[in-house]
Design a protein around this motif. Structure first.
Motif, PDB file in Angstrom:
ATOM      1  N   SER A   8       2.246  -3.757  -3.551  1.00  0.00           N
ATOM      2  CA  SER A   8       1.497  -4.905  -4.071  1.00  0.00           C
ATOM      3  C   SER A   8       1.804  -5.020  -5.560  1.00  0.00           C
ATOM      4  CB  SER A   8      -0.006  -4.684  -3.859  1.00  0.00           C
ATOM      5  OG  SER A   8      -0.711  -5.761  -4.444  1.00  0.00           O
ATOM      6  N   ASP A  35       0.923 -11.361  -4.863  1.00  0.00           N
ATOM      7  CA  ASP A  35      -0.381 -12.008  -4.672  1.00  0.00           C
ATOM      8  C   ASP A  35      -0.552 -13.187  -5.614  1.00  0.00           C
ATOM      9  OD1 ASP A  35      -1.613  -8.743  -4.167  1.00  0.00           O
ATOM     10  OD2 ASP A  35      -1.648 -10.327  -2.677  1.00  0.00           O
ATOM     11  N   HIS A  66       1.491 -13.839  -0.828  1.00  0.00           N
ATOM     12  CA  HIS A  66       0.163 -13.838  -0.215  1.00  0.00           C
ATOM     13  C   HIS A  66      -0.652 -14.876  -0.978  1.00  0.00           C
ATOM     14  CE1 HIS A  66      -3.820 -11.404   0.479  1.00  0.00           C
ATOM     15  NE2 HIS A  66      -3.823 -12.592   1.061  1.00  0.00           N
ATOM     16  N   GLY A 142      -8.728 -10.519  -3.564  1.00  0.00           N
ATOM     17  CA  GLY A 142      -8.847 -10.948  -4.963  1.00  0.00           C
ATOM     18  C   GLY A 142      -8.652  -9.838  -5.962  1.00  0.00           C
ATOM     19  N   GLY A 145      -7.912  -2.023  -6.104  1.00  0.00           N
ATOM     20  CA  GLY A 145      -8.814  -0.930  -6.445  1.00  0.00           C
ATOM     21  C   GLY A 145     -10.186  -0.973  -5.798  1.00  0.00           C
ATOM     22  N   ASP A 173      -3.873  -4.984   4.281  1.00  0.00           N
ATOM     23  CA  ASP A 173      -3.817  -5.200   2.845  1.00  0.00           C
ATOM     24  C   ASP A 173      -5.175  -4.885   2.223  1.00  0.00           C
ATOM     25  OD1 ASP A 173      -2.931  -8.117   0.788  1.00  0.00           O
ATOM     26  OD2 ASP A 173      -3.509  -6.073   0.273  1.00  0.00           O
ATOM     27  N   ALA A 175      -6.831  -1.272  -0.203  1.00  0.00           N
ATOM     28  CA  ALA A 175      -7.344   0.114  -0.205  1.00  0.00           C
ATOM     29  C   ALA A 175      -6.667   0.990   0.851  1.00  0.00           C
ATOM     30  CB  ALA A 175      -8.857   0.120  -0.010  1.00  0.00           C
ATOM     31  N   GLY A 195      -1.301  -0.671  -3.030  1.00  0.00           N
ATOM     32  CA  GLY A 195      -1.565  -0.926  -4.448  1.00  0.00           C
ATOM     33  C   GLY A 195      -1.952   0.373  -5.126  1.00  0.00           C
ATOM     34  N   THR A 196      -3.179   0.424  -5.633  1.00  0.00           N
ATOM     35  CA  THR A 196      -3.610   1.595  -6.408  1.00  0.00           C
ATOM     36  C   THR A 196      -4.021   2.768  -5.524  1.00  0.00           C
ATOM     37  OG1 THR A 196      -5.888   0.801  -6.347  1.00  0.00           O
ATOM     38  CG2 THR A 196      -4.500   0.055  -8.191  1.00  0.00           C
TER      39      THR A 196
END
Ligand code: DX5
Ligand code: ZN
Length: 217
Positions: A8, A35, A66, A142, A145, A173, A175, A195-196
């Motif tokens: 991401s 995104d 996305h 949106g 994290g 998509d 976490a 992502g994170t």
């Protein structure tokens, strides 16, 4: 089980975005995930068109967009022309999602819908035969994290049973940790937006992380 790794890119280091793309590309990325947000459909602003252009020209790998925006039908052709390989939009933001999917396919691109945690399968049942990728949001869209919303697992399991009747791949998509990749891959999920939780801001290199994630059964 085949696992598609989709970084991401809103979580990347923007002070060196081109280098990030090159490192992630060499590390084994399958699809770069970009995104876009309009501050209306989601209360945030994601990446910009210039970011997309830079990523697009920095890799030969697949690039998806996305679209967390209202009225996505007005923009899907523009993203197709800019070089997106897969275009996801939210049917919750579109009055004619079947027509929008046709628009994406008419540009010879792969068509995807992304559905919010609170969106039931019943409301998108008729779209299932029309999509190449079905992105299940495991957080409210949106922001990176956030915490994983466990109640979505039931919907993922139902979609996994339905996918044999259609041709879509299930993507998740939000976490997504390495533990969740193992668990969801066994449930029939093919693609993982990272992502994170699993990829960015870690001690290990992208190469080490992605190699481990792909190898883990
Ligand atoms: C959230 C975005 C995701 C997010 C994933 O709306 O669609 O791509 O950046 O990041 P993590 O893994 O931190 O939830
Ligand atoms: Zn996303």
């Amino acid at each position: 089980m085949n696992k598609l790794i989709c970084p991401s890119m809103m979580c990347a280091d923007f002070s060196q975005l081109k280098e990030e793309v090159q490192q992630l590309d060499q590390a084994g990325t399958d699809i770069f995930h970009i995104d876009f947000m309009d501050g209306v459909f989601v209360p945030n602003f994601g990446m910009g068109l210039q970011d997309f252009e830079l990523i697009r020209k920095s890799t030969e790998k697949l690039v998806d967009v996305h679209l967390m925006i209202q009225h996505p039908a007005e923009y899907v052709e523009r993203f197709a022309d800019m070089g997106a390989d897969i275009i996801y939009f939210h049917p919750e933001a579109d009055q004619h999602p079947a027509r929008t999917l046709d628009k994406i396919r008419a540009k010879d691109k792969k068509a995807g819908i992304a559905i919010n945690p609170g969106t039931s399968i019943e409301t998108i049942q008729e779209l299932l035969p029309l999509v190449d990728y079905l992105m299940v949001m495991t957080v409210n869209p949106g922001f990176a994290g956030q915490k994983y919303l466990g109640y979505v697992d039931q919907k993922i399991e139902k979609l996994a049973t339905l996918k044999n009747q259609h041709h879509y791949e299930i993507m998740v998509d939000g976490a997504i940790s390495s533990e969740r990749i193992r668990n969801l891959s066994q449930k029939g999920v093919t693609g993982f937006v990272l992502g994170t939780s699993a990829l960015f801001g870690k001690e290990q290199s992208y190469q080490e992380i992605i190699t481990q994630l792909k190898g883990g059964n």
